[in-house]
Design a protein around this motif. Structure first.
Motif, short mmCIF file in Angstrom:
data_model
loop_
_atom_site.label_atom_id
_atom_site.label_comp_id
_atom_site.label_asym_id
_atom_site.label_seq_id
_atom_site.Cartn_x
_atom_site.Cartn_y
_atom_site.Cartn_z
N THR A 382 0.96 -1.29 0.01
CA THR A 382 -0.18 -0.09 0.13
C THR A 382 0.69 1.09 0.15
N ASP A 383 0.31 2.30 -0.41
CA ASP A 383 0.95 3.59 -0.35
C ASP A 383 1.16 4.18 1.03
N GLN A 384 2.15 5.13 0.98
CA GLN A 384 2.56 5.55 2.58
C GLN A 384 1.60 6.24 3.42
N VAL A 385 0.60 7.12 2.59
CA VAL A 385 -0.34 7.53 3.15
C VAL A 385 -1.54 6.70 4.01
N THR A 386 -1.60 5.58 3.00
CA THR A 386 -2.59 4.47 3.83
C THR A 386 -1.88 3.83 5.05
N THR A 387 -0.68 3.49 4.70
CA THR A 387 0.20 2.93 5.95
C THR A 387 0.34 3.70 7.11
N ASN A 388 0.39 5.08 6.87
CA ASN A 388 0.52 6.12 8.00
C ASN A 388 -0.91 5.94 8.86
N GLN A 389 -1.99 5.94 8.05
CA GLN A 389 -3.17 5.78 8.70
C GLN A 389 -3.43 4.68 9.57
N VAL A 390 -3.19 3.51 8.96
CA VAL A 390 -3.20 2.26 9.65
C VAL A 390 -2.52 2.16 10.76
N LEU A 391 -1.27 2.74 10.90
CA LEU A 391 -0.49 2.91 12.15
C LEU A 391 -0.97 3.87 13.19
N LEU A 392 -1.60 4.98 12.65
CA LEU A 392 -2.33 5.87 13.52
C LEU A 392 -3.33 5.10 14.34
N VAL A 393 -4.23 4.18 13.52
CA VAL A 393 -5.34 3.79 14.23
C VAL A 393 -4.91 2.70 15.41
N ILE A 394 -3.88 2.01 15.05
CA ILE A 394 -3.25 1.16 16.08
C ILE A 394 -2.93 1.98 17.37
N LEU A 395 -1.99 2.92 17.02
CA LEU A 395 -1.59 3.78 18.14
C LEU A 395 -2.83 4.42 18.87
N ILE A 396 -3.87 4.91 18.34
CA ILE A 396 -4.87 5.39 18.96
C ILE A 396 -5.53 4.32 19.84
N ALA A 397 -5.71 3.18 19.12
CA ALA A 397 -6.28 2.14 19.74
C ALA A 397 -5.76 1.68 21.16
N MET A 398 -4.46 1.73 21.06
CA MET A 398 -3.68 1.22 22.31
C MET A 398 -3.74 2.21 23.39
N GLN A 399 -3.96 3.70 23.07
CA GLN A 399 -4.21 4.47 24.10
C GLN A 399 -5.58 4.34 24.67
N CYS A 400 -6.63 4.07 23.74
CA CYS A 400 -8.05 3.65 24.18
C CYS A 400 -8.08 2.65 25.11
N ILE A 401 -7.27 1.64 25.11
CA ILE A 401 -7.45 0.28 26.02
C ILE A 401 -6.57 0.48 27.20
N ASP A 402 -6.12 1.63 27.40
CA ASP A 402 -5.25 1.89 28.68
C ASP A 402 -6.05 1.52 29.99
N THR A 403 -5.65 0.75 30.88
CA THR A 403 -6.32 0.22 31.88
C THR A 403 -6.96 1.40 32.79
N VAL A 404 -6.07 2.55 32.84
CA VAL A 404 -6.35 3.77 33.78
C VAL A 404 -7.47 4.40 32.93
N PRO A 405 -8.90 4.58 33.18
CA PRO A 405 -9.82 5.47 32.54
C PRO A 405 -9.52 6.48 32.13
N GLN A 406 -8.72 7.39 32.98
CA GLN A 406 -8.60 8.94 33.18
C GLN A 406 -7.58 8.85 31.92
N ALA A 407 -6.76 8.03 31.80
CA ALA A 407 -5.50 8.19 30.75
C ALA A 407 -6.29 7.97 29.26
N ARG A 408 -7.14 7.48 29.29
CA ARG A 408 -7.72 7.27 27.85
C ARG A 408 -8.18 8.75 27.26
#
Length: 444
Positions: A382-408
């Protein structure tokens, strides 16, 4: 010597009554019952003495042939018996009419039961709807809408089923106008148990209008059916598409990123644009629907909660295991951060292709990012833009599943970041194949 009494009953006699009876002038008693003799009645004083009201018109004897008395009576024409004979008839006629009435009543009940079962579903709907309430947008006659849905699903025949939930079944209903609806019917044995969920969903859906929330057309509540009518989504739920080999391949990376963005926008609307805020509480891949263009819609608001001011928002444990925020196990207090956690799980599922339970159980910062991707869909082409967006989704998802609710992050923040993605400088420092989760989460 003249014949005075004659008993020919139970002899299986057939044919006409013999005319020779005309010459038996001394005959005063005759029993021809339980034979198969037929009229006409011989012309003699003996037969003519009997009143016609005593006789019926059915074939056979025993009081069942025209011109003969009741089968248990060997009558005579003597005047001394006439009063007795009239008493028998006076009692017999009401009895016959009573029996006939009962038989008619039973026959009528059986006929009604038969036609109730066999009658058209439209007529069935017409009767069942009486006295109940139906609300549907831009349809003035709720009763007609109800009849249309019953007709379109053939009284909820299983061949129209398109989905089964914990307490409901979803049917596809194509109306005569050409409009296709998804009908979510509460299972009959669950109606009382899920009355609150039914009301919750109606309450939530009548308050919200958003392009990424399934369109609600109306509801029906009768003593037999509880169901809700939604816009029909051609591609079904997200989970089904991900579990299908063909469906997963058709969901390319651009579509998957857009689906995650659609979900984020819907949740941001519920949390920040509704007053009071609405917490969905059951964000799963099975509650995300896709239309023909793979646009995503949040559905199923059965356990949603309005976060009213000055309320504690305590709740019993509710939701789907594997998607529920961990704090609910010990705090059981509903907040928007519960939806944020569930969103993070769904986002990872979209990227991974299956529920990320295996990833979470072995999660470490040394994990390669490429191992978090759906192996059925290569990313390196895939192109770099799409790859960049996929990586961003992973990064945001990891922040959303933080065990500390206030950190999300909030869903508003998530939606904004996905709508205006910033460039992630990963390719400058790390090759895609060597990129670890630690490298990704440390990118600011």
């Amino acid at each position: 010597m003249e014949l005075r009494e004659l008993n020919l009953s139970h002899n299986e006699l057939v044919g006409p009554i013999p005319s020779s009876f005309q010459s038996m002038v001394g005959l005063i008693s005759l029993d021809l019952s339980y034979n198969s003799l037929e009229g006409p009645i011989p012309e003699s004083n003996f037969f003519q003495a009997a009143p016609l009201e005593w006789f019926t018109h059915n074939k056979g004897l025993c009081g069942q042939v025209h011109g003969l008395p009741l089968c248990h009576q060997s009558w005579s024409a003597s005047k001394g018996d006439e009063e007795k004979q009239h008493k028998i008839i006076i009692l017999g006629v009401p009895l016959i009419f009573g029996i006939l009435f009962i038989l008619f009543l039973i026959s009528g009940i059986c006929t009604l039961l038969y036609y109730k079962k066999k009658r058209s579903t439209v007529n069935d709907a017409s009767e069942e709807f009486d006295g109940h309430f139906f609300s549907i947008w831009r349809v003035s006659d709720g009763k007609e809408a109800y009849k249309e849905i019953i007709r379109a699903t053939e009284n909820f025949d299983e061949k129209y089923q398109i989905g089964i939930g914990a307490c409901s079944i979803v049917y596809k209903a194509t109306l005569s106008s050409g409009v296709t609806l998804a009908i979510k019917k509460i299972q009959e044995e669950e109606v009382q148990l899920n009355e609150e969920a039914f009301r919750n969903e109606i309450q939530a859906l009548t308050k919200i209008r958003h392009r990424n929330i399934v369109r609600f057309y109306g509801f029906c509540s009768t003593n037999k059916f509880n169901f809700l009518a939604y816009e029909y989504m051609e591609r079904g739920c997200l989970g089904t598409n991900l579990r299908s080999e063909q469906g997963a391949v058709e969901l390319d990376w651009i579509k998957r990123v857009n689906i995650v963005r659609d979900i984020a926008q819907a949740l941001s609307y519920l949390h920040h644009d509704c007053h009071p805020s609405i917490v969905h509480r059951d964000i799963t891949s099975n509650n995300i629907l896709l239309d023909e263009e793979y646009k995503a819609y949040v559905a199923d608001f059965g356990i949603s909660r309005l976060l009213k001011p000055n309320s504690s928002h305590w709740s019993l444990l509710a939701g789907t295991y594997g998607y529920m925020a961990p704090e609910l196990a010990y705090v059981m207090r509903v907040t928007e951060k519960c939806d944020v956690y569930s969103f993070g799980i769904v986002a990872l599922e979209v990227i991974h292709g299956t529920h990320p339970g295996d990833l979470l159980s072995n999660l470490s910062l040394s994990m390669l990012v490429k191992d978090m991707l759906d192996s059925r869909l290569p990313l390196h082409n895939t192109d770099q833009v799409t790859t960049n967006q996929v990586l961003l989704v992973i990064l945001i998802a990891m922040q959303c599943i933080d065990t500390v609710p206030q950190a999300r992050p909030t869903m508003q923040e998530v939606s904004q970041r996905l709508s205006s993605p910033k460039y992630l400088p990963t390719s400058d420092n790390y090759s895609y194949q060597a990129l670890t989760l630690n490298h990704l989460v440390n990118i600011v």
